[in-house]
Scaffold this motif. Sequence first.
Motif, PDB file in Angstrom:
ATOM      1  N   VAL A  60      39.655 100.988  20.826  1.00  0.00           N
ATOM      2  CA  VAL A  60      38.995 100.080  21.762  1.00  0.00           C
ATOM      3  C   VAL A  60      40.099  99.571  22.662  1.00  0.00           C
ATOM      4  CG1 VAL A  60      37.785  97.894  22.039  1.00  0.00           C
ATOM      5  CG2 VAL A  60      37.186  99.407  20.149  1.00  0.00           C
ATOM      6  N   GLU A  61      39.983  99.838  23.937  1.00  0.00           N
ATOM      7  CA  GLU A  61      41.032  99.471  24.881  1.00  0.00           C
ATOM      8  C   GLU A  61      41.386  97.990  24.774  1.00  0.00           C
ATOM      9  OE1 GLU A  61      41.895  99.489  29.667  1.00  0.00           O
ATOM     10  OE2 GLU A  61      40.261 100.690  28.875  1.00  0.00           O
ATOM     11  N   GLY A  62      42.665  97.723  24.633  1.00  0.00           N
ATOM     12  CA  GLY A  62      43.151  96.353  24.585  1.00  0.00           C
ATOM     13  C   GLY A  62      43.018  95.677  23.238  1.00  0.00           C
ATOM     14  N   SER A  63      42.485  96.376  22.252  1.00  0.00           N
ATOM     15  CA  SER A  63      42.297  95.784  20.936  1.00  0.00           C
ATOM     16  C   SER A  63      43.018  96.605  19.868  1.00  0.00           C
ATOM     17  CB  SER A  63      40.810  95.697  20.572  1.00  0.00           C
ATOM     18  OG  SER A  63      40.152  94.802  21.445  1.00  0.00           O
ATOM     19  N   LYS A  64      43.298  95.972  18.756  1.00  0.00           N
ATOM     20  CA  LYS A  64      43.908  96.632  17.610  1.00  0.00           C
ATOM     21  C   LYS A  64      42.840  96.758  16.539  1.00  0.00           C
ATOM     22  CE  LYS A  64      47.472  95.912  14.143  1.00  0.00           C
ATOM     23  NZ  LYS A  64      48.555  95.028  13.710  1.00  0.00           N
ATOM     24  N   ILE A  65      42.723  97.957  15.953  1.00  0.00           N
ATOM     25  CA  ILE A  65      41.743  98.158  14.880  1.00  0.00           C
ATOM     26  C   ILE A  65      42.486  98.392  13.579  1.00  0.00           C
ATOM     27  CG2 ILE A  65      39.807  99.507  14.001  1.00  0.00           C
ATOM     28  CD1 ILE A  65      39.214 100.348  16.879  1.00  0.00           C
ATOM     29  N   ILE A  66      42.133  97.632  12.570  1.00  0.00           N
ATOM     30  CA  ILE A  66      42.642  97.825  11.199  1.00  0.00           C
ATOM     31  C   ILE A  66      41.497  98.434  10.422  1.00  0.00           C
ATOM     32  CG2 ILE A  66      43.503  96.689   9.119  1.00  0.00           C
ATOM     33  CD1 ILE A  66      44.473  94.407  11.049  1.00  0.00           C
ATOM     34  N   TRP A  67      41.726  99.643   9.886  1.00  0.00           N
ATOM     35  CA  TRP A  67      40.700 100.341   9.115  1.00  0.00           C
ATOM     36  C   TRP A  67      40.900 100.086   7.634  1.00  0.00           C
ATOM     37  CZ3 TRP A  67      36.600 102.545  11.338  1.00  0.00           C
ATOM     38  CH2 TRP A  67      36.660 102.806  12.708  1.00  0.00           C
ATOM     39  N   VAL A  68      39.844  99.631   6.963  1.00  0.00           N
ATOM     40  CA  VAL A  68      39.853  99.404   5.515  1.00  0.00           C
ATOM     41  C   VAL A  68      38.747 100.281   4.941  1.00  0.00           C
ATOM     42  CG1 VAL A  68      39.616  97.716   3.665  1.00  0.00           C
ATOM     43  CG2 VAL A  68      40.656  97.029   5.851  1.00  0.00           C
ATOM     44  N   LEU A  69      39.157 101.372   4.311  1.00  0.00           N
ATOM     45  CA  LEU A  69      38.196 102.302   3.751  1.00  0.00           C
ATOM     46  C   LEU A  69      37.795 101.831   2.370  1.00  0.00           C
ATOM     47  CD1 LEU A  69      36.685 104.931   4.207  1.00  0.00           C
ATOM     48  CD2 LEU A  69      38.719 106.159   3.428  1.00  0.00           C
TER      49      LEU A  69
END
Length: 70
Positions: A60-69
């Motif tokens: 997502v432009e301008g955002s940080k994504i932390i993935w927790v599976l």
Amino acid sequence: FIVIDADGLWLLKNRKLALFNKTIVATPHPKEAASLIQASAKDIEADRFSALNELAKITVEGSKIIWVLK
């Protein structure tokens, strides 16, 4: 932080959410993760690290994504 789960994950992948300059925590279970990266839940369970690497390609432009599976 914004936590996204369930149907919100689909919205995230398809860029239907307006989330700029946010830290997003996305929490898919294996079946949800599989649908996001066109894999099977068995594929996800067999190699969770590779699945996370594929999920990390969703941005997502301008955002940080932390993935927790889950």
